[in-house]
Design a protein around this motif. Structure first.
Motif, mmCIF file in Angstrom:
data_model
loop_
_atom_site.group_PDB
_atom_site.id
_atom_site.type_symbol
_atom_site.label_atom_id
_atom_site.label_comp_id
_atom_site.label_asym_id
_atom_site.label_seq_id
_atom_site.Cartn_x
_atom_site.Cartn_y
_atom_site.Cartn_z
ATOM 1 N N SER A 1 43.522 -88.074 -17.995
ATOM 2 C CA SER A 1 42.524 -88.603 -18.067
ATOM 3 C C SER A 1 42.583 -88.643 -16.211
ATOM 4 O O SER A 1 43.725 -88.715 -16.343
ATOM 5 N N ARG A 2 41.381 -88.899 -15.784
ATOM 6 C CA ARG A 2 40.713 -89.119 -14.491
ATOM 7 C C ARG A 2 40.369 -90.058 -14.699
ATOM 8 O O ARG A 2 39.101 -89.800 -14.902
ATOM 9 N N ASP A 3 40.185 -90.303 -12.799
ATOM 10 C CA ASP A 3 39.367 -91.507 -12.686
ATOM 11 C C ASP A 3 39.096 -90.660 -11.074
ATOM 12 O O ASP A 3 39.263 -91.147 -10.143
ATOM 13 N N ASN A 4 37.955 -90.267 -10.392
ATOM 14 C CA ASN A 4 37.725 -89.701 -9.750
ATOM 15 C C ASN A 4 36.901 -90.442 -8.600
ATOM 16 O O ASN A 4 37.446 -90.711 -7.182
ATOM 17 N N SER B 1 37.525 -82.395 -6.734
ATOM 18 C CA SER B 1 36.990 -80.868 -6.554
ATOM 19 C C SER B 1 37.771 -80.178 -6.871
ATOM 20 O O SER B 1 37.573 -78.791 -7.258
ATOM 21 N N SER B 2 39.012 -80.478 -8.173
ATOM 22 C CA SER B 2 40.142 -80.033 -8.038
ATOM 23 C C SER B 2 40.859 -79.731 -10.082
ATOM 24 O O SER B 2 40.427 -81.488 -10.442
ATOM 25 N N ASP B 3 41.180 -78.911 -10.449
ATOM 26 C CA ASP B 3 41.263 -79.329 -11.762
ATOM 27 C C ASP B 3 42.630 -79.396 -11.483
ATOM 28 O O ASP B 3 43.049 -78.968 -10.912
ATOM 29 N N GLY C 1 35.514 -81.224 -14.310
ATOM 30 C CA GLY C 1 34.536 -81.406 -15.525
ATOM 31 C C GLY C 1 34.807 -82.139 -16.228
ATOM 32 O O GLY C 1 33.614 -82.827 -17.491
ATOM 33 N N GLY C 2 36.264 -82.710 -16.856
ATOM 34 C CA GLY C 2 36.832 -83.157 -17.696
ATOM 35 C C GLY C 2 37.403 -82.465 -19.026
ATOM 36 O O GLY C 2 37.876 -83.400 -19.740
ATOM 37 N N SER C 3 36.808 -81.531 -18.722
ATOM 38 C CA SER C 3 37.560 -80.277 -20.554
ATOM 39 C C SER C 3 39.594 -80.562 -19.804
ATOM 40 O O SER C 3 39.641 -80.992 -19.008
ATOM 41 N N THR C 4 40.043 -80.514 -21.150
ATOM 42 C CA THR C 4 41.106 -80.556 -20.962
ATOM 43 C C THR C 4 42.071 -79.603 -21.890
ATOM 44 O O THR C 4 41.548 -78.914 -23.116
ATOM 45 N N SER C 5 43.696 -78.959 -21.654
ATOM 46 C CA SER C 5 44.280 -78.345 -22.379
ATOM 47 C C SER C 5 44.804 -79.511 -22.281
ATOM 48 O O SER C 5 45.890 -79.730 -21.067
ATOM 49 N N TYR C 6 46.352 -78.902 -23.560
ATOM 50 C CA TYR C 6 47.646 -79.098 -23.967
ATOM 51 C C TYR C 6 48.192 -78.102 -23.904
ATOM 52 O O TYR C 6 48.014 -77.809 -24.432
#
Length: 116
Positions: free
Chosen positions: A70-73, A31-33, A54-59
């Protein structure tokens, strides 16, 4: 107390790659960014990559095009693929919630050293 556990760091030559992992508590992960941060001695911890629920990324500009978050919920795990590593990437890397006021307790971090 919730725990964040980072792993995957090490010594790598310039131009090399590493993949960091962060095991996070199920109580908040999906539930967290989430963000990866890094810190060098004498400097403030800085965010390097963020991924939303939701999977949007920034750097950060310094890692754009070289790092991938990346993430694996299902596994409550956050990843950071680091390619084309530079000596300037040497730091202790941490993961945490992306919003400062929601920070969980910091883990021990994982040391990344880029050197020939």
């Amino acid at each position: 107390q919730v725990q964040l556990v980072e792993s995957g760091g090490g010594l790598v030559q310039p131009g090399g790659s590493l993949r960091l992992s962060c095991a996070a508590p199920a109580s908040f992960f999906s539930s967290s960014d989430m963000s990866w941060y890094r810190q060098v001695p004498g400097k403030q911890r800085e965010p390097v990559a963020t991924i939303t629920r939701g999977g949007s990324t920034s750097y950060a500009d310094s890692v754009k095009g070289r790092f991938t978050i990346s993430r694996d919920n299902a596994k409550n795990t956050l990843y950071l693929q680091m390619n084309s590593l530079k000596p300037a990437d040497t730091a202790v890397y941490y993961c945490n919630i992306a919003t400062q006021r929601l920070f969980a307790a910091w883990g021990q971090g994982t040391q990344v050293t880029v050197s020939s």
